[in-house]
Write a protein that holds these residues in place. Sequence first.
Motif, PDB file in Angstrom:
ATOM      1  N   PHE A   1      40.744  26.179  29.516  1.00  0.00           N
ATOM      2  CA  PHE A   1      42.201  26.088  29.471  1.00  0.00           C
ATOM      3  C   PHE A   1      42.557  24.608  29.251  1.00  0.00           C
ATOM      4  O   PHE A   1      42.230  23.768  30.089  1.00  0.00           O
ATOM      5  CB  PHE A   1      42.822  26.594  30.774  1.00  0.00           C
TER       6      PHE A   1
ATOM      7  N   ALA B   1      40.274  38.471  40.583  1.00  0.00           N
ATOM      8  CA  ALA B   1      39.844  38.852  39.234  1.00  0.00           C
ATOM      9  C   ALA B   1      38.343  38.704  39.016  1.00  0.00           C
ATOM     10  O   ALA B   1      37.866  39.028  37.939  1.00  0.00           O
ATOM     11  CB  ALA B   1      40.605  38.020  38.187  1.00  0.00           C
TER      12      ALA B   1
ATOM     13  N   GLN C   1      32.958  35.531  31.918  1.00  0.00           N
ATOM     14  CA  GLN C   1      34.298  35.023  32.240  1.00  0.00           C
ATOM     15  C   GLN C   1      34.266  34.420  33.637  1.00  0.00           C
ATOM     16  O   GLN C   1      33.917  35.087  34.601  1.00  0.00           O
ATOM     17  CB  GLN C   1      35.315  36.172  32.143  1.00  0.00           C
TER      18      GLN C   1
ATOM     19  N   ARG D   1      44.216  37.950  36.886  1.00  0.00           N
ATOM     20  CA  ARG D   1      43.508  38.350  35.659  1.00  0.00           C
ATOM     21  C   ARG D   1      44.042  37.606  34.437  1.00  0.00           C
ATOM     22  O   ARG D   1      43.333  37.497  33.435  1.00  0.00           O
ATOM     23  CB  ARG D   1      43.585  39.870  35.470  1.00  0.00           C
TER      24      ARG D   1
ATOM     25  N   PHE E   1      44.145  34.645  34.141  1.00  0.00           N
ATOM     26  CA  PHE E   1      43.292  33.458  33.991  1.00  0.00           C
ATOM     27  C   PHE E   1      41.827  33.817  33.759  1.00  0.00           C
ATOM     28  O   PHE E   1      40.988  32.934  33.653  1.00  0.00           O
ATOM     29  CB  PHE E   1      43.432  32.555  35.223  1.00  0.00           C
ATOM     30  N   VAL E   2      41.527  35.108  33.710  1.00  0.00           N
ATOM     31  CA  VAL E   2      40.122  35.497  33.577  1.00  0.00           C
ATOM     32  C   VAL E   2      39.898  36.445  32.387  1.00  0.00           C
ATOM     33  O   VAL E   2      39.247  36.074  31.424  1.00  0.00           O
ATOM     34  CB  VAL E   2      39.595  36.121  34.886  1.00  0.00           C
ATOM     35  N   ASP E   3      40.443  37.630  32.451  1.00  0.00           N
ATOM     36  CA  ASP E   3      40.162  38.574  31.360  1.00  0.00           C
ATOM     37  C   ASP E   3      41.397  39.209  30.739  1.00  0.00           C
ATOM     38  O   ASP E   3      41.265  40.020  29.828  1.00  0.00           O
ATOM     39  CB  ASP E   3      39.163  39.646  31.805  1.00  0.00           C
TER      40      ASP E   3
END
Lengths: 548, 548
Positions: free
Chosen positions: B320, B341, B278, A133, A135-137
Amino acid sequence: MSNWDNARRGRLSRLQAGAHLAEGKRVQARDATALLEAVIRPGDRVCLEGDNQKQADLLAVALAAADNRVVRDLHMVQSGIVLPEHLDVFENGIATRLDYAYSGPQSQRIAQLLFGGKIRLGAVHTYLELFARYFVDLTPQVALIAAVSADRDGNLYTGPNTEDTPVVVEATSFKNGVVIAQVNEIVDRVPRVDIPGDRVDFVIQSDKPFFVEPLFTRDPSAITETQILTAMLAIKGIYAPYGVRRLNHGIGFNTAAIELLLPTYGERLGLKGKVAAQWALNPHPTLIPAIESGWVESVHCFGSEVGMDEYIRARPDIFFTGPDGSLRSNRAFSQTAGLYACDLFIGSTLQIDLQGHSSTVTAGRIAGFGGAPNMGSDARGRRHPSAPWLQAGLEADPDSMPALRRGRKLIVQIGETFGDKNAPTFVERLDAIALAEKLSLDLAPIMIYGDDVSHIVTEEGIANLLLCRDADEREHAIRGVAGYTAVGRGRDPRMVERLRERRVIQRPEDLGINPLDANRNMLAARSVKDLVRWSGGLYAPPARFRNW
Amino acid sequence: MSNWDNARRGRLSRLQAGAHLAEGKRVQARDATALLEAVIRPGDRVCLEGDNQKQADLLAVALAAADNRVVRDLHMVQSGIVLPEHLDVFENGIATRLDYAYSGPQSQRIAQLLFGGKIRLGAVHTYLELFARYFVDLTPQVALIAAVSADRDGNLYTGPNTEDTPVVVEATSFKNGVVIAQVNEIVDRVPRVDIPGDRVDFVIQSDKPFFVEPLFTRDPSAITETQILTAMLAIKGIYAPYGVRRLNHGIGFNTAAIELLLPTYGERLGLKGKVAAQWALNPHPTLIPAIESGWVESVHCFGSEVGMDEYIRARPDIFFTGPDGSLRSNRAFSQTAGLYACDLFIGSTLQIDLQGHSSTVTAGRIAGFGGAPNMGSDARGRRHPSAPWLQAGLEADPDSMPALRRGRKLIVQIGETFGDKNAPTFVERLDAIALAEKLSLDLAPIMIYGDDVSHIVTEEGIANLLLCRDADEREHAIRGVAGYTAVGRGRDPRMVERLRERRVIQRPEDLGINPLDANRNMLAARSVKDLVRWSGGLYAPPARFRNW
């Protein structure tokens, strides 16, 4: 026309706000709170490095001391809630939201704060899930991390406890976040670069080394004969017939007993080289005799363990080590190894219900999950075969078409039928469910779900849940190894006998194990001192484990 | 008394054997084969960086040219079998064993070499699984990697295609392995440190930039109206009702159509901010219009995509990126993000059977898996709730006790009922099974198993497999969207109608979608040139996608 660099400009303004406190990247320890007040914005997601072992304790104290009119509404996203300050930030009104994975010593207080509404809980995660997570949210805006040393460019040396640092820093620094590191010392040249300096914005030299906890040290002198019996059952009844070479162990005394029986009981069974060779594991001191006896080919570590540094340095063929000779651990990759490359996970739990669900939550304590849900789950994305995995898959699904048969991970729960303070391990209803209802959680905090568990081992025997064909058989397989607990006494003896005939349940005698043989002389080491001796004096146990 | 540093001494002797070819760490390109002959030992596990995109092509050519009396019996452990040289090493007798994850252009030749016995196959993995084994039983002794630039200390800059490099280097260098990098240039100071120099032993400057393939570029002009219809069905029938915000897309035209419909059809449905925000995704050019329209909050990437560099640089709030401004990708972490995720994975496949198993293997072609088995699997270790995940779990298991209910990942297969060359997508028996039998594989190369699939979308409608209560319902749910394929024609129409009444099957009209509305005017971009325009000229498509 939109702006597309708000976050980057935000990062620059944070760096500027902190710049007057820094010389280059270096900030004095006395200015730590001022730095955090300058850099952190209300509502930020902050990762305050709380690993399993290594703690950014100076930064934790500094954050808890911040002015809550300036630093407020933080969303803490971190593996471990371990230090008192990790919860002080909630009591002090600095943080309001929490997503985490593990809380050992703070498990009682975290429950109180949840009940009291001081913490808005996102979720209790397994480590790898929380990292995902990032890297996502749940990408942190600020990461507060710990390392052994830094050079003037901010290159960091974490030493053997690299743990979560690489993944935390990667998610933060490459998404316009700010990384602040506390280090034990600043040096001209770090022994190896664990984190490149261009990912680190501020460095604070601490006046004392960061806190590390010896979480994985089990004193052999505390291992009971019952635990030795369960360990013998696991070795002869699971490791041997499946031929388990790649594995992970939990941190309880039952699995410590397995580690200490490999060079004795395992040797006698002729299993050397055939089982327990390749590990995803912290450097457990109780693995030393097996390593010294030539059982172990390799160990990849989540983190390190206090006192094991010199021993690891002297065994580079076994451990992953850096050019400086010290351990390179990495929680993200070791959890990945545990998920996809191990054929067996074995660990203890506090409660198991009649469907095989297990939990370490008991009334008033929310211990969190750590790595168990990840390593104790069947990785359905796995596509490489191995003998133990195929055998387990065949047992679970003997009627499927061979080409469409999948393997199964061996996921073993091991423990005595009664645990601490004589509390029954087997229960009709998990305390976790009551807690979920009380807190209106969407999910009960189940450590490992029953449909992922393949075996349960107690002093009464082994229940192979893979061989159960319906819920009723599964329930009786569990009752059949639940001993004199109420759950065990609720068994239908004829049904249990039928399951035993089908080897769904195996008693010690069915495996040719005499419970009277389960005595402490079987252990390759019977004390911490024995472990030191096995290590040739390289293992240096923490003071509290020294009684000689 | 054992030696505990055989591997470390092995590493030193390899470095010494190569030292005469090096000045510092630098070796001339003309000496590449000599270096490999000096450093590699018979039987070594070698990772020759073959990522999804980036290729260590100079080192691949150098290895294939090695003397097979010196360099032999190698065990290749690498993600991608992409270049001809990746298989030449098997034909030339240099390598004999193979563990890999993906082979695009070489899928036919790899099958021939397997049939011919030139390759002893370990397994075809999903990426994250192969990485996991790097830390347990497939640790490379030698890694041959590719980067954009190096400084004199061996610090590497990978640029936007970081991809597999960090995980390959970590496993190799910290376990006494040797790391050899090819770079496009040697510079005084790298723009950012992707790989610290103390993990790199030799650096070779290549005479031409490493090969990169634009694998993720789908030309909007090739998207058909049928694909647009399936995309509308997915958006209105799955993304909207579940509220899917965190997701991964496959690389086919159907999902490219979804990306291009978000700013048009999705906008009209009022879904902006509610879905598809996302992402774990490569930087698909077809995502540009959705990004520019404010749909996308963040994208974490496995690797980069040719032509997207300047666009990514200009959108640091979304991607990123590193201090140098370019993308930081990371396959290991993005796959982890996809696993744990994301709430939805949607992709296309070549064949689906009546149980919902899917495969991209067809007679004579072994394409490998890539990331699909990982992202297309239900992560049973997941412990955090989200609305789509909980809703899918409830549909799959409505009768379970609420506190013990688990969520489910949405795993969607999307495609037309007939694929390339009019081959039916739906089949009674997968070609993968015939292949497994022919090669005596332990496991058939199934991409995604049916019990993990939640929905199948075709131009005929959506089958929700979560709502199926038995194998018969599942089979008819699949037949019910299989159109005029033999499988589709084998349906029992009454059964299909009953499933439709229960919304297990939903036709376009059931969702208020008129197939006649599915036309190319719906696409936010109808050509690559449109994508360039959306990007404000920042997207620079490769020549083969330019026709203006």
